[in-house]
Design an enzyme around this catalytic site. Structure first.
Site, short mmCIF file in Angstrom:
data_model
loop_
_atom_site.label_atom_id
_atom_site.label_comp_id
_atom_site.label_asym_id
_atom_site.label_seq_id
_atom_site.Cartn_x
_atom_site.Cartn_y
_atom_site.Cartn_z
N LYS A 40 0.84 -1.02 0.02
CA LYS A 40 0.08 0.10 0.11
C LYS A 40 0.89 1.18 0.01
O LYS A 40 1.55 1.60 0.99
CB LYS A 40 -1.01 0.01 1.28
CG LYS A 40 -1.86 1.35 1.60
CD LYS A 40 -2.70 1.22 2.31
CE LYS A 40 -3.25 2.78 2.60
NZ LYS A 40 -4.13 2.95 3.72
N GLY A 52 -9.04 9.20 8.42
CA GLY A 52 -9.56 9.27 9.80
C GLY A 52 -10.48 10.45 10.14
O GLY A 52 -11.01 10.22 11.24
N ALA A 61 -9.82 5.12 3.04
CA ALA A 61 -9.75 6.16 3.76
C ALA A 61 -10.88 7.20 3.72
O ALA A 61 -11.67 7.24 2.93
CB ALA A 61 -8.52 7.23 3.51
N GLY A 62 -11.33 7.30 5.00
CA GLY A 62 -12.30 8.45 5.17
C GLY A 62 -13.86 7.77 5.50
O GLY A 62 -14.76 8.64 5.67
N ASN A 121 -10.19 1.52 8.67
CA ASN A 121 -9.38 1.45 9.97
C ASN A 121 -10.03 1.65 11.02
O ASN A 121 -10.78 1.44 11.83
CB ASN A 121 -7.87 1.61 9.83
CG ASN A 121 -7.14 1.19 11.05
OD1 ASN A 121 -7.73 0.87 12.17
ND2 ASN A 121 -5.80 1.23 11.13
N THR A 122 -9.98 3.36 11.07
CA THR A 122 -10.72 4.15 12.13
C THR A 122 -11.95 3.64 12.49
O THR A 122 -12.43 3.41 13.71
CB THR A 122 -10.36 5.70 12.00
OG1 THR A 122 -9.00 5.86 11.59
CG2 THR A 122 -10.62 6.12 13.25
#
Lengths: 266, 65
Positions: free
Chosen positions: A100, A161, A188-189, A210-211
């Site tokens: 990545k 995030g 992401a996001g 992830n977050t």
């Protein structure tokens, strides 16, 4: 059929949810969440080792128990040169050609530096890496990344995030249409399962996040929620969504409507 | 000699990168190394002689998104 197979480079996969391994309240929570999400790929990083610190080895032991594909990142790199060296180190430790590729332009937005990204992709592809570049929806950059050797593209939904979902659905939809045969992953996001479902309904091949799971009140339950949302969105895309209309259109048959021939009694 | 290890200046007596790595872990395959921004593979560490002023990075697996 809720989860058809697809390929990223030469690897066949069933799960379209790719999960990060950071920010979990505990190692056990991470493992349980990945299992609940059904993910077959997890991302991870390399960081400076501290002498006598066993924490890194504990983490690595937990990850190896998961028995999933590893997608190491180059998080925090700001130049192609740093990203290339980090990639070479990751390939040795993790034993994978997958990478990545993150080259960050700005600490506030963590947006990709597209110029360095293209340069690093070209060099790493020539060294035999299978690059997953973290990019934006920019079509020109996307074409250059493909020319540089990438066979998968990972446009952002929103800055890392933030959990804001798909900030530019029009551009993401355009990108999907423009590259119908390239595996595309929204990375992401993503903040909610509905965001993931929205991207999958557009025809994106997978979601990387992830977050949204790690920082949820109950990460294991949220892992399951994302698994279901990704599957639902993918199935909806395959089932062909209806066109949107401006005017209402009755769903109940008009023919045979009772009292249709009576005047209003008042 | 004086080198920088993971951003911290240190005086060391180890001659090779492999010898320096022994400080960090008993299992050399769970770390990866670079010197002055260039990757040095595990196989090259025993022959890699450190020089005064070298900047050494020693990395290990960690959580990532």
């Amino acid at each position: 059929m809720t989860n058809s197979q697809f390929k990223l480079y030469d690897t066949s996969l069933s799960s379209r949810l790719i999960m990060g391994t950071a920010l979990y309240p505990s190692p056990q929570s991470l493992i349980d969440s990945v299992n609940a999400g059904g993910s077959e790929i997890v991302t991870l990083s390399l960081r400076r080792e501290t002498a006598g610190d066993g924490a890194a080895n504990d983490f690595w032991a937990h990850i190896q128990k998961l028995n999933v594909n590893l997608l190491p990142n180059t998080a925090g790199c700001k130049t192609a040169k740093d990203a290339i060296t980090t990639a070479q180190m990751a390939r040795e430790i993790f034993g994978t050609k997958w990478l990545k590729l993150e080259v960050i332009a700005n600490d506030d937005t963590l947006q990709p530096d597209l110029f360095e990204l293209v340069e690093a992709t070209k060099e790493l592809s020539s060294q035999g890496f299978q690059v997953f570049p973290y990019t934006t929806e920019d079509l020109g950059a996307a074409e250059k990344l493909l020319e540089a050797g990438a066979e998968v593209l990972m446009p952002w939904g929103a800055p890392i995030g933030t959990g804001r979902g798909l900030m530019n659905p029009y551009a993401l939809r355009t990108m999907r249409s423009y590259f119908p045969d390239t595996p595309l992953i929204v990375d992401a996001g993503i903040g909610a399962p509905s965001h993931a479902a929205e991207a999958m309904e557009m025809g994106y091949d997978a979601i990387l996040l992830n977050t949204a799971i790690a920082k949820a009140g109950d990460p294991v339950a949220m892992g399951k929620a994302f698994k279901l949302a990704v599957e639902a969105g993918h199935l909806a895309h395959q089932a062909l969504l209806i066109e949107q209309r401006d005017m209402a259109s009755p769903s109940t048959p008009v023919a045979g409507t009772p009292f249709f021939d009576l005047d209003n009694l008042n | 000699m004086n080198v920088t290890i993971n951003g911290k200046a240190e005086e060391i007596t180890e001659i090779t990168l492999a010898a320096l790595c022994k400080r960090f872990l008993d299992h050399p395959h769970t770390i990866a190394t670079a010197v002055n921004g260039q990757f040095v593979s595990v196989n090259d560490r025993p022959e890699y002689s450190l020089k005064d002023g070298d900047k050494v990075e020693i990395l290990s697996p960690r959580q990532g998104g």
